[in-house]
Structure formats: C-alpha cells, structure tokens
Scaffold this motif. Structure first.
Motif, PDB file in Angstrom:
ATOM      1  N   LEU A   1       0.832  -1.208   0.000  1.00  0.00           N
ATOM      2  CA  LEU A   1       0.000   0.000   0.000  1.00  0.00           C
ATOM      3  C   LEU A   1       0.863   1.254   0.000  1.00  0.00           C
ATOM      4  O   LEU A   1       0.624   2.203  -0.766  1.00  0.00           O
ATOM      5  CB  LEU A   1      -0.905  -0.023   1.245  1.00  0.00           C
ATOM      6  N   VAL A   2       1.898   1.238   0.836  1.00  0.00           N
ATOM      7  CA  VAL A   2       2.764   2.411   0.930  1.00  0.00           C
ATOM      8  C   VAL A   2       3.491   2.639  -0.388  1.00  0.00           C
ATOM      9  O   VAL A   2       3.594   3.774  -0.865  1.00  0.00           O
ATOM     10  CB  VAL A   2       3.759   2.250   2.095  1.00  0.00           C
ATOM     11  N   GLU A   3       3.944   1.546  -0.972  1.00  0.00           N
ATOM     12  CA  GLU A   3       4.643   1.682  -2.261  1.00  0.00           C
ATOM     13  C   GLU A   3       3.712   2.252  -3.331  1.00  0.00           C
ATOM     14  O   GLU A   3       4.121   3.108  -4.123  1.00  0.00           O
ATOM     15  CB  GLU A   3       5.163   0.309  -2.706  1.00  0.00           C
ATOM     16  N   THR A   4       2.478   1.764  -3.311  1.00  0.00           N
ATOM     17  CA  THR A   4       1.514   2.268  -4.300  1.00  0.00           C
ATOM     18  C   THR A   4       1.272   3.760  -4.097  1.00  0.00           C
ATOM     19  O   THR A   4       1.254   4.539  -5.052  1.00  0.00           O
ATOM     20  CB  THR A   4       0.182   1.504  -4.169  1.00  0.00           C
ATOM     21  N   MET A   5       1.115   4.157  -2.844  1.00  0.00           N
ATOM     22  CA  MET A   5       0.889   5.580  -2.563  1.00  0.00           C
ATOM     23  C   MET A   5       2.091   6.405  -2.955  1.00  0.00           C
ATOM     24  O   MET A   5       1.960   7.532  -3.457  1.00  0.00           O
ATOM     25  CB  MET A   5       0.583   5.770  -1.070  1.00  0.00           C
ATOM     26  N   ASP A   6       3.259   5.818  -2.753  1.00  0.00           N
ATOM     27  CA  ASP A   6       4.506   6.492  -3.099  1.00  0.00           C
ATOM     28  C   ASP A   6       4.562   6.752  -4.598  1.00  0.00           C
ATOM     29  O   ASP A   6       4.923   7.832  -5.051  1.00  0.00           O
ATOM     30  CB  ASP A   6       5.678   5.592  -2.697  1.00  0.00           C
ATOM     31  N   LYS A   7       4.192   5.734  -5.326  1.00  0.00           N
ATOM     32  CA  LYS A   7       4.226   5.840  -6.786  1.00  0.00           C
ATOM     33  C   LYS A   7       3.192   6.863  -7.261  1.00  0.00           C
ATOM     34  O   LYS A   7       3.427   7.596  -8.222  1.00  0.00           O
ATOM     35  CB  LYS A   7       3.917   4.470  -7.368  1.00  0.00           C
TER      36      LYS A   7
ATOM     37  N   LYS B   1       0.548  -2.277  -8.666  1.00  0.00           N
ATOM     38  CA  LYS B   1       0.470  -0.814  -8.574  1.00  0.00           C
ATOM     39  C   LYS B   1      -0.161  -0.197  -9.807  1.00  0.00           C
ATOM     40  O   LYS B   1      -1.001   0.702  -9.713  1.00  0.00           O
ATOM     41  CB  LYS B   1       1.880  -0.245  -8.394  1.00  0.00           C
ATOM     42  N   MET B   2       0.249  -0.699 -10.968  1.00  0.00           N
ATOM     43  CA  MET B   2      -0.268  -0.108 -12.206  1.00  0.00           C
ATOM     44  C   MET B   2      -1.776  -0.316 -12.308  1.00  0.00           C
ATOM     45  O   MET B   2      -2.510   0.597 -12.683  1.00  0.00           O
ATOM     46  CB  MET B   2       0.432  -0.729 -13.418  1.00  0.00           C
ATOM     47  N   ASN B   3      -2.226  -1.518 -11.962  1.00  0.00           N
ATOM     48  CA  ASN B   3      -3.652  -1.796 -12.058  1.00  0.00           C
ATOM     49  C   ASN B   3      -4.466  -0.956 -11.087  1.00  0.00           C
ATOM     50  O   ASN B   3      -5.660  -0.775 -11.268  1.00  0.00           O
ATOM     51  CB  ASN B   3      -3.926  -3.281 -11.793  1.00  0.00           C
ATOM     52  N   VAL B   4      -3.824  -0.502 -10.047  1.00  0.00           N
ATOM     53  CA  VAL B   4      -4.520   0.374  -9.103  1.00  0.00           C
ATOM     54  C   VAL B   4      -4.535   1.801  -9.624  1.00  0.00           C
ATOM     55  O   VAL B   4      -5.553   2.485  -9.601  1.00  0.00           O
ATOM     56  CB  VAL B   4      -3.840   0.326  -7.711  1.00  0.00           C
ATOM     57  N   LEU B   5      -3.395   2.226 -10.123  1.00  0.00           N
ATOM     58  CA  LEU B   5      -3.238   3.641 -10.433  1.00  0.00           C
ATOM     59  C   LEU B   5      -3.854   4.037 -11.770  1.00  0.00           C
ATOM     60  O   LEU B   5      -4.336   5.153 -11.926  1.00  0.00           O
ATOM     61  CB  LEU B   5      -1.755   4.031 -10.404  1.00  0.00           C
ATOM     62  N   ARG B   6      -3.862   3.102 -12.728  1.00  0.00           N
ATOM     63  CA  ARG B   6      -4.372   3.460 -14.052  1.00  0.00           C
ATOM     64  C   ARG B   6      -5.845   3.872 -13.984  1.00  0.00           C
ATOM     65  O   ARG B   6      -6.184   4.965 -14.431  1.00  0.00           O
ATOM     66  CB  ARG B   6      -4.141   2.321 -15.031  1.00  0.00           C
ATOM     67  N   PRO B   7      -6.715   3.038 -13.438  1.00  0.00           N
ATOM     68  CA  PRO B   7      -8.115   3.480 -13.349  1.00  0.00           C
ATOM     69  C   PRO B   7      -8.268   4.758 -12.542  1.00  0.00           C
ATOM     70  O   PRO B   7      -9.090   5.623 -12.889  1.00  0.00           O
ATOM     71  CB  PRO B   7      -8.843   2.326 -12.685  1.00  0.00           C
ATOM     72  N   LEU B   8      -7.461   4.889 -11.503  1.00  0.00           N
ATOM     73  CA  LEU B   8      -7.524   6.104 -10.680  1.00  0.00           C
ATOM     74  C   LEU B   8      -7.260   7.328 -11.529  1.00  0.00           C
ATOM     75  O   LEU B   8      -7.956   8.338 -11.447  1.00  0.00           O
ATOM     76  CB  LEU B   8      -6.474   6.045  -9.566  1.00  0.00           C
ATOM     77  N   ASP B   9      -6.232   7.185 -12.362  1.00  0.00           N
ATOM     78  CA  ASP B   9      -5.814   8.284 -13.202  1.00  0.00           C
ATOM     79  C   ASP B   9      -6.938   8.658 -14.164  1.00  0.00           C
ATOM     80  O   ASP B   9      -7.267   9.841 -14.336  1.00  0.00           O
ATOM     81  CB  ASP B   9      -4.569   7.836 -13.965  1.00  0.00           C
ATOM     82  N   LEU B  10      -7.532   7.614 -14.774  1.00  0.00           N
ATOM     83  CA  LEU B  10      -8.613   7.856 -15.728  1.00  0.00           C
ATOM     84  C   LEU B  10      -9.794   8.538 -15.047  1.00  0.00           C
ATOM     85  O   LEU B  10     -10.386   9.480 -15.579  1.00  0.00           O
ATOM     86  CB  LEU B  10      -9.055   6.531 -16.349  1.00  0.00           C
ATOM     87  N   MET B  11     -10.114   8.041 -13.873  1.00  0.00           N
ATOM     88  CA  MET B  11     -11.237   8.621 -13.142  1.00  0.00           C
ATOM     89  C   MET B  11     -10.961  10.063 -12.786  1.00  0.00           C
ATOM     90  O   MET B  11     -11.845  10.920 -12.853  1.00  0.00           O
ATOM     91  CB  MET B  11     -11.488   7.833 -11.862  1.00  0.00           C
ATOM     92  N   GLU B  12      -9.730  10.311 -12.451  1.00  0.00           N
ATOM     93  CA  GLU B  12      -9.345  11.661 -12.057  1.00  0.00           C
ATOM     94  C   GLU B  12      -9.552  12.611 -13.249  1.00  0.00           C
ATOM     95  O   GLU B  12     -10.080  13.704 -13.121  1.00  0.00           O
ATOM     96  CB  GLU B  12      -7.888  11.662 -11.596  1.00  0.00           C
ATOM     97  N   ARG B  13      -9.157  12.098 -14.414  1.00  0.00           N
ATOM     98  CA  ARG B  13      -9.294  12.923 -15.618  1.00  0.00           C
ATOM     99  C   ARG B  13     -10.769  13.214 -15.883  1.00  0.00           C
ATOM    100  O   ARG B  13     -11.148  14.314 -16.226  1.00  0.00           O
ATOM    101  CB  ARG B  13      -8.672  12.202 -16.804  1.00  0.00           C
ATOM    102  N   GLU B  14     -11.581  12.191 -15.697  1.00  0.00           N
ATOM    103  CA  GLU B  14     -13.016  12.347 -15.889  1.00  0.00           C
ATOM    104  C   GLU B  14     -13.559  13.420 -14.955  1.00  0.00           C
ATOM    105  O   GLU B  14     -14.370  14.254 -15.329  1.00  0.00           O
ATOM    106  CB  GLU B  14     -13.695  11.013 -15.600  1.00  0.00           C
ATOM    107  N   SER B  15     -13.067  13.377 -13.725  1.00  0.00           N
ATOM    108  CA  SER B  15     -13.535  14.356 -12.740  1.00  0.00           C
ATOM    109  C   SER B  15     -13.076  15.760 -13.116  1.00  0.00           C
ATOM    110  O   SER B  15     -13.808  16.727 -12.927  1.00  0.00           O
ATOM    111  CB  SER B  15     -13.003  14.030 -11.359  1.00  0.00           C
TER     112      SER B  15
END
Lengths: 158, 954
Positions: free
Chosen positions: A95-101, A136-150
């Motif tokens: 979790l920490v590594e993912t947040m770091d990334k 990490k990538m599978n977590v962050l990619r959708p996050l990124d897309l959602m963020e863009r949508e927002s």
C-alpha cells in the motif's frame, strides 16, 4: 478473516486516515484508535509488530513519523483460520509503495490534504476487508482515468 | 459561501487546543447543516468531503447521510464518486437511508461507464445489507461474466458480501466460479479465491445449522473437484519465473499464493483425497520458497499452517516443523513470534487429538520433530522482547513430557529468576502442574518445589505452598530428612522475604525436626541415559543440634517484617519440636522452645495468643504438668474460682498420652484432598462446606463421629458471620492439615455430650470486646475442680470449664484446637453471593464477606460484573446509596471496561464496597444502585434496589 480496519496515525496520535470494514460506533472508534496508537508508540523497534488488543490482532508498521495500522478480528473460539500476520505486513508495504508511486513521495501532509483521493486509492486495493488488487499499475491506471473524468467538471464542482 | 475542504483542514491544523478545534468544527457543522437545509446543490459535493474529514476526527456527521444519497443520484461522475465514498464511510449497515440507495446502485451497475459500475460494485461489497443483497445479486452476477477484469474482480468480492448476508443463495453460485478460476488476471484470481474461501465458510455454517455433515455438502464436493485446478494454479505461480507485474521481492504474487494456500487448507481438512492431491505442491512451496524476504516468509508461514491443518503425510509435517524451527532461528522478531505462535497452536491441537483418541503415527512424528527444536525455543526465553518470551514460555509448557521434564523444568526455573515479578506467580503454578504430571521421582519433585520456593517464595500462591507441603509429607522418610535439611538451610540463607518458603520450611522443620539431628547424605545413582563426568557428586548435610534448629526458626520470627501468619506457623512448629526433641537430652533447647511459646501468650494478636496458650498447655500436658494460667491481678474473682497457685499435682496418664499423640507426626494427606480443593477453587459447583477435608487414617476407629464432631465445632463459627451457606470454601490447605492433625488422635473418644460449649465459642469470639467468657456460659464454678480455670481475658482455655465433668479429660485438651485453628479461615473466606440485578446483559452480583471476625457490623461486598452481551461495555460506572444507619466506602472498579465474559482474555471486573451496619440485627443492609455504561454506542443507565442480603447478618 479479513481486515477490520486500517488506520494511518502520526506520532502525536492524530489519525490521518481511517477506514473501517466493520461498523464500530464513533465513541468506540475514538477509544480504539487512541489506545491502539498508545500501545504501538510504547513499543520499541526491537519488538515485534503484532499486538493483540480487545479481540483484534493489530499489525502495524512505521514509516517515518506515520504508523500504518491494520486490525483483524481474532476468531472468538481461538485459533481457526487466523489471518496471516506476515501477509498483512507485506500488504501494508504494498500500500505504501503504491501511494509512493502515486504521489511521487508520499508524506503525512499529502495524505491529510488529499483525504478523499487516498480513500479512492484504498478502495481500489481493498474491498470489504479483502485484497482486490496488489499491482500498482492496475490500481493507479483506473484512478488516473477517473481523475481525468472528474477534472472535466472540476471548475464547476470544486 | 462555504469554504473548501483544504481550508477547513488548514483551519483545524492551526488550532492550538482541543477546545479551539471543537469550536471550528461546531461552526463548520452548523454551516453545513444550513447548506443542507437550503438545498445548496452546488456545494453538496464539497460539504460531504468536509464531513468525511470531520468523521475521521471523531465528530458526529449523521446529518450528512441523506446528502450522500442525493449525490449518488447525480448524473455527474465527481459527485457520484464522492457520494459513494461518503456512503461507505459515514453510513452503518443499519442505517435506514441505505434502502434508498438500492435503486441508484441498480442503475449505476447497468451503466456503460465501467468506473460507475465499479463504484457501485465496490459499495455493495462494503455495505450491502441482506435485503439489498437479495435485490442486487442478479446484477452482480451479470458482472461476474463481464468482459472487463476491472469489473470481474470487484464483482467477485461484492458477491462474497451478498452471500455472507444471504447464506441461502450459496448453492446457486457454485458453478460460476469454475470459469472464473481460468481467468488470467491476478486481481480476478485473488478475489475469486477469496470468494471461494468465504463460500466454504458460509457452507460450513449452513451445514452445522442444519445438522448435516459439514464435510459432505454439495458445495464442498463441487469445490473439491476443483482442487487439481487450484494446485495447478499454485504450481504455475511457483514456476512462472520472473513476472514483473505481480512480483514482490522475486516472488510472484505472494498475496495470491497465501490466499490459495488458505483455500487449500479449508478444502483439505478432514479429506484424505484432497490432501493427497495437494501434498506435492505443498512440498514444492515449502522447499522452493525464498525465505530471505518477508513476502517469502508469509507464504512459508501459510504453507506450514496448511500442512498442519490437512491430512498431510508425515514427511511433510516434519518439513513444516523444520520450517518453523528455521523461523525460530531468524533474527526478525516478527518471524519468531509467528513461529512460536504456530508451534504452540499445533502442539495444542495435537494434544487434543491425542487425548481424544488413540495417538496416531503422524502426531508422534511431528512432536518428535518439534522436540529437536527444544533448545531453540528455550533460547527464546532469553530474548529481550517480552512478547517473544511469553510465547516461548507458553510453548514450553506444552512441550514438556516424561523424557525432557528435568531439562525443561530447569530452564523454567532459570526463567523464573529473570522474569518480571508480576509473572512469577503464574509461572510457579505452571511449574507445579508440570511437576505434578511428569515428575520422575519423589526426590526430584521435592527438590524442584523447594528450589522454586527459594526463588519465588514471595510470589508463589498458597495453592503452590500447600501442594509443596503435601508432596513432601507424602514421600518417604528419606525424602523427609532431605527436604527438611534443605529447607532449613534455605531458611537460614533467606532474608525473610520469601514468605512461601518460610511457611513450607517452618512446617517441615516442625514436623520432621527429629531428622535434623542426624546427618544426611545422598549419592545420586547415575541414570541409565546419563553420562556421568567423574565421580557422582553426593549431597551431604551435617547433623544439627536441637538448639541451633530452634534458633534458626527463632531468627525468622524475630524479624521485624515477619507477618503474623508465619509466626503462627512457627508456634505450631515450636510445639511440635517440643515433642520431637523431648528425648534428645538437650534441656536448653526445650526450655528455649517453651519460652518462645510463652512469649506469645501476651501477644497483641489474638490468634497468636490463643495458639501460644494452648500449645503451652499441650506441651505441659505431655510432661504431666497441669497448666496453670496466672490470674491477672486486676481481675476480680467473679465466681470464686480460687487459683491454687503452683499446683504440683500431675494429670492422668490418658491425658499425657492424648497430648503426646496430638503433637506426634500427622497423617499423610490424601491427594484427593488436593484435587477437591482445586475443583472447589476452579469449578463453580456450589459445594457444601466440607470441613473435614483430610481423611484421618490415624483415628481410624470412628470416622463418622469425627465428622460429626468436627462439623459440630466448625458450624457455629461461619454461622455467626453469615458464611455457613457459602458455596466455596477456599480454606487454606495448611489450616486443614493442622486441624486434622490435632483432632485425629482423639477420634476414639468420640462422645456427643461435650461439644456444645465449643459450639458456643463462636459468639464469644465475635464479641467486639471480649470480656470474661464465663459470663455467657454461666458455667458452674465447681467445674474448676477437674481443671483449674483461670478467668483470663479472651483465653479460650476458659471454655474448658464448661463441659460436664463426665467428659473424658482428653477432650478438652485437644479439641479446642479445632475451632481455634478454623476460626480465622472461614472468617476470611466464607462468603455469600447476593444477586444485584441483570440489565442489558450486565449482571452484578455481590460477594459478601466479613473481613473482620471481631467486628460483625462491618462487611465487605465485592461487586462482580459479568457481561453476557455480544460486545464489550465501556465507561462502566456503579453508584451506590445506603440507608442512614449504614456507612459505606467504595473503591474504584478494577476496570471501567467490561469485556464479554467468557472471551479469551476476559477478566471479571470487580469493585469493592465496604459497609458498616450500625443497627445490625434490627435492620438489614439495603443498597440502591445506579449503573451507567455504554454498549454498542448506546448510553445505558439503570436503577435497581438490592436487599437480598441474609437477614440479621448484614
């Protein structure tokens, strides 16, 4: 079996993020959080990272001034299917590594000021106390897309 | 214009005090409430975000729940997103508004946008209720077949939640998982494996409720067919080499591996076929996993648990134990903690199965493998981390058997020296258990117990002390001599602080003092397995002269810190020594002994005074001298009992014999007594007050009479403090022993007539100011003809005068010892349990006792709180009110949190209340109780009246 709660608490005992996967009333939450952090703070780094408290097995890990605390329920009749403590420890690190990334280098203030974003990240990784995704990538990619949508509607809604 | 979340956080951070923070939050809450009331749609999203922050800080946010519902119905993604987040964090499962969300969730799940469906699935996974699950399960099921792994993995866990809430739906979903297991995406795999684990656990519960065999259900059978598939998946993970996507420290997807192993464990439990199918892959995991990193160790740890949980081969079990052995050597405390924990769990399970059935081959092999790691476990006792030490200790108790008992007990004793004081009592009790079960011979047992008392005599419980005395007295003469020599030496070396040692030691010196006069030596014979280096070391004790023995005990009693109960024991010891040393030709020692006894005739402690007077009489009687207690100068001669002064006349031979018997060696205590004590102490079965715990073989003549007689003398004492009907009698065993010894020899006398006066001794004792007891008895003065009765204040010898002259002389000499010795014990321990009330799962009972035997008015109530609800109670507060004629003192409760009674570590919460009833006898004790506590977030208050105290006694 599953994670009951996840806390991020700083060295002064202030909760920076809390996520409960079972319902605990506000008063009890406050008591639980303050007592657990007191217990964790009183332990030295030479002691093991597991504490048993009020029917919970608490696994904690310290990163700089921030404690990452995960609690799982101990089964009432004792021993069947206890959660893998070492696995939880590994998950905290993941979790920490993912947040770091996600944030470059995560720090206490990042977590504090982007409260809802960290929650979104956590929801991608944990659901109802079970691990959904550890990549990490599978977590962050959708996050990124959602963020863009927002962002599209950002100017109106923020 | 509402401020942004960021600004709120900044504002809160700037607060210097908690009060300031509360003010900021209160103001902001008010603003948000206004915004809600005015339907400021524009800020809804921002307000919910702020509520999340306030909720985290622990402030109430319930007013925002409906706002979340409105947000999730919004067509805009950012609003929906924050709305769902707010729902997951702010709402509990029980919230009524949750029902309103069902429709939105259904719509969103059918949305074309995968993120919107993802949000809905996530929300269902986190907080679906039973009703929602039933409604939404078909939609979730659709997503299980979705083309996008992002939705499949979320749907898996959402389904797991639905099934936990509606266990009856389980059967319909069993076949869905087969296709999901073939998925390539790890996220889907890990979630489907978790879904299967959940389904199995639900299934197990269902079967148990319906009374089916939980290992024969359709669902389990279907899953068992999948075992080869799961095994293949695990094997692929092991051999896939480097896969950067899910790699953690060179191990491919440890999280998935751990979950797979957990699932395999559930499937392999009590199933030979499945266990066989997974044996190979488990061996592969156990041998091939890299153990230098935490991730690898997590897998190994899970693997070991699986091996132990299923019907695995012996070789595999040994492998598992060896992995744990390696863990024990690891320098990382976490890993050692896990290893110790797992080992004690395994060995406990093994012992349970062995106890229940014939020992199996495999169990023996695994425990044999475990024994190899004994030294490693023992080393953990020296670890600086206390939690590691405690776990190691736990494990060692389980590891002890006939072969290793000597070595392990030695280690336990070593640890006893080092461990913190508060743990010592517990460890002593545990060592006692070990010694009881596995001791190779009497000498070793006695030796260990004495060593233990030397180290932790201060902390050892009375149970341990009593057991030590019993084990010593049960062994042969040779051991008696050995133990007594050893104990005397220990007493001399001690500084008076190891009180348990002093109690046991002084008892032994008194009982077996004659052995001290002869030298003792013992050469241990080398055991068959032992290799002796050089000549065997023999143990030698020099012979002691009587005077030095007496002086050693005297030194103990002369210490300033010596408590009364040790002095009491010492007096008994002196009396016995008078008998043991009688014919050894050391007049100086005998004179010293009698002087030591006499010294206490003027003691401030009533108990000591009583004992001293009686023992003096007893000792004199053995010499054929009548005891004459000097009449105090100031006392008027009320009854015309004239003191003959120094009467030289002797007593009859029967009295001399009876007195000698009373002092002679006591009968061996039956082990059953010990067991019974334990039952009484630990079991909750109310037991009648059985006073005569020790069967007395010496007085074999008429045991029944003895019982009657004893019952007759004992009953009044507890009756007057209201304890006769007390369920438990935790009498100190030592007291029993002494009581038994003093009465046993007189058993043949057995007549019925003479006991009433002793029965009446109780009330005398209870008088706040003991005046001349003869007042009460109104005994005719003529009785003094048989034995001069001096009217000494409070001297129970007075009552000797009461029995009719027809009673044989021996009776008065020895019987009074029984009430005398027993009186303090019931006073301290006999108690009545009075129910207080039961409310919302909380039950309060009062355990009432009379702490002070001389003052009947004061009593001590211990409120015991038990919690029968499903959750712990916090903030427990008990208030008490009493009538005017009663004064009360309350101590704080042992804890304000009452855990659920019967849970692992739950302790009973107690609160001590001292009351003094100034109108005892005319008015009864009444209590008005007010209790408050918080249970599951509800504040509960309750009022009750408690008046069930035994009338006339409290």
């Amino acid at each position: 079996m599953a994670i009951s709660f996840l806390l991020m608490v700083n060295k002064q005992g202030q909760t920076r993020l809390s996520s409960y996967y079972e319902w605990i009333s506000l008063i009890e939450r406050n008591a639980l959080e303050s007592e657990i952090i007191r217990k964790c703070l009183s332990r030295s780094e030479f002691q093991c990272s597991f504490v048993e408290y009020r029917g919970y097995k608490v696994v904690y890990r310290r990163y700089a001034s921030l404690f990452f605390i995960v609690g799982t329920k101990l089964s009432k009749d004792g021993n069947d299917n206890p959660e893998n403590e070492l696995g939880l420890l590994e998950f905290i690190h993941n979790l920490v590594e993912t947040m770091d990334k996600w944030a470059g280098s995560i720090c206490e203030l990042d977590i504090m000021y982007s409260l809802e974003l960290i929650h979104f990240l956590l929801d991608e990784m944990v659901q109802n106390g079970h691990i959904v995704e550890s990549n990490k990538m599978n977590v962050l990619r959708p996050l990124d897309l959602m963020e863009r949508e927002s962002q599209k509607a950002e100017s109106i809604y923020r | 214009m509402a401020m942004k979340l960021r600004d709120l956080i900044r504002k809160v951070r700037a607060c210097k005090t908690a009060a300031e923070e509360r003010a900021v939050i209160a103001k902001e809450s008010a603003m948000i409430r206004t915004a809600i009331r005015e339907e400021q749609e524009h800020y809804r999203h921002r307000n919910v975000a702020k509520l999340l922050f306030m909720h985290m800080l622990g402030y109430p946010t319930h007013f925002g729940q409906l706002e979340c519902m409105k947000l999730i119905a919004s067509p805009h993604f950012p609003e929906k997103r924050i709305g769902y987040l707010g729902m997951m964090l702010l709402l509990s499962e029980e919230a009524d508004v949750l029902m309103l969300a069902t429709n939105s969730l259904k719509n969103d799940m059918n949305s074309q946008n995968k993120f919107i469906s993802g949000l809905a699935l996530c929300t269902i996974g986190n907080l679906a209720t039973a009703d929602m699950s039933r409604d939404l399960a078909p939609e979730v099921d659709k997503h299980l077949k979705s083309g996008m792994p992002y939705l499949r993995k979320k749907a898996n866990l959402a389904m797991a939640r639905c099934l936990t809430k509606c266990p009856d739906m389980v059967e319909d979903f069993v076949d869905r998982v087969v296709t999901l297991l073939k998925d390539k995406n790890h996220g889907v795999l890990i979630t489907v494996v978790q879904l299967m684990t959940q389904v199995l656990m639900i299934d197990l519960k269902n079967a148990e409720e319906e009374g089916e065999n939980p290992f024969e259900t359709d669902c389990r059978k279907a899953f068992l067919r999948l075992v080869p598939m799961l095994v293949k998946m695990l094997r692929n993970l092991l051999s896939s080499g480097y896969s950067p996507e899910y790699d953690v420290a060179g191990i491919s997807d440890p999280f998935l591996q751990v979950q797979l192993l957990t699932l395999l464990r559930l499937l392999g439990t009590k199933n030979e076929k499945a266990s066989e199918e997974m044996n190979d892959v488990l061996a592969q995991v156990a041998t091939n996993t890299e153990s230098s990193k935490n991730a690898g160790n997590a897998i190994l740890y899970e693997c070991v648990q699986t091996i132990m949980g299923i019907e695995s081969e012996d070789g595999l079990r040994v492998l598992a134990v060896n992995i744990l052995g390696r863990f024990l050597l690891n320098r990382d405390n976490n890993i050692r903690y896990v290893a110790l924990n797992t080992l004690s769990r395994c060995i406990k399970e093994q012992q349970e199965t062995i106890d229940g059935s014939v020992p199996t081959e495999s169990a023996n092999t695994a425990s044999a493998a475990l024994q190899k790691h004994r030294n490693t476990v023992v080393d953990c006792l020296k670890d600086p981390d206390i939690s590691i030490r405690q776990r190691a200790l736990e494990l060692i108790y389980y590891m002890v058997n006939q072969e290793n008992v000597e070595a392990l007990t030695a280690e336990l004793l070593n640890y006893l020296v080092l461990c913190p004081r508060e743990h010592r009592s517990d460890i002593c009790t545990r060592i006692l258990r070990v010694v009881e079960r596995f001791s190779p011979d009497d000498r070793w047992r006695v030796d260990t117990l004495i060593t233990m008392l030397t180290i932790a005599g201060r902390e050892a419980s009375r149970e341990v002390q009593s057991a030590a005395v019993i084990y010593i007295s049960r062994s042969g003469d040779d051991i008696h001599a050995y133990a007594t020599h050893k104990l005397l030496k220990a007493i001399r070396d001690d500084d008076g602080s190891q009180r348990g040692l002093l109690v046991v030691g002084i008892w032994c010196v008194g009982e077996y003092g004659d052995h001290l006069l002869s030298p003792y030596s013992y050469t241990p014979s080398p055991g068959p397995g032992e290799t002796m280096n050089g000549a065997p070391v023999s143990i030698t004790f020099m012979a002691l002269d009587p005077l030095s023995v007496v002086q050693a005990v005297e030194t103990v009693t002369k210490r300033h810190s010596c408590p009364d109960y040790i002095k009491e024991r010492a007096l008994t010891c002196f009396a016995k020594l008078c008998d043991r040393f009688a014919n050894k030709g050391d007049a100086a020692a005998l004179t010293l002994l009698q002087n030591l006894i006499k010294q206490h005739e003027v003691s401030h402690s009533l108990e000591l005074q009583l004992r001293a007077c009686e023992y003096d009489a007893l000792v004199n009687a053995t010499k054929g001298i009548k005891t004459v207690v000097k009449k105090p100068e100031a006392e008027p001669d009320l009854f015309g009992v004239t003191d003959n002064g120094n009467t030289g006349e002797g007593v009859s031979a029967s009295v001399i014999n009876a007195a000698k018997e009373a002092l002679s060696r006591m009968p061996v205590v039956d082990l059953k007594v010990l067991d019974k004590k334990r039952e009484e102490a630990f079991g909750d079965i109310p037991m009648p007050k059985a006073k005569l715990a020790a069967p007395a073989p010496a007085g074999s003549g008429d045991l029944l009479d003895l019982n009657d007689m004893f019952g007759g003398t004992a009953a009044p004492a507890p009756a007057q403090n209201g304890g006769a009907e007390a369920p438990k009698s935790d009498l100190d065993l030592l007291t029993d022993i002494f009581a038994a010894s003093s009465v046993a020899p007189v058993a043949p006398v057995g007549g019925g007539g003479g006991y009433d006066p002793f029965g009446a001794a109780g009330p005398v004792a209870a008088m706040p100011a003991p005046t001349n007891p003869l007042d009460i008895f109104g005994a005719p003065p003529t009785i003094s003809a048989t034995m001069p009765v001096p009217p000494a204040v409070g001297n129970p010898l007075d009552i000797f005068g009461a029995p009719p002259a027809a009673v044989p002389m021996a009776t008065p000499v020895s019987i009074p010892m029984a009430p005398m010795m027993d009186a303090p014990a019931p006073a301290a321990n006999a108690s009545v349990v009075v129910p207080g009330f039961t409310h919302e799962g909380l039950t309060i009972e009062f355990e009432c006792s009379k702490p002070d035997i001389w003052n009947k008015q004061s009593s001590e109530l211990i409120a015991k709180c038990t919690n029968a609800s499903s959750d712990a109670m916090y903030g427990f507060n008990l208030q008490c009110a009493v009538p005017k004629y009663v004064t009360m003192e309350m101590e704080p409760p042992t804890s304000t949190t009452i855990p659920v009674t019967g849970m692992n570590t739950a302790k009973v919460v107690t609160q001590k209340i001292k009351v003094t009833n100034s109108q005892l006898g005319t008015k009864n004790l009444m209590l008005k109780l007010k209790v408050s506590f918080t249970l599951q977030g509800r504040k509960i208050e309750h009022l009750a009246t408690c008046g069930g105290f035994p009338a006339g006694e409290y």
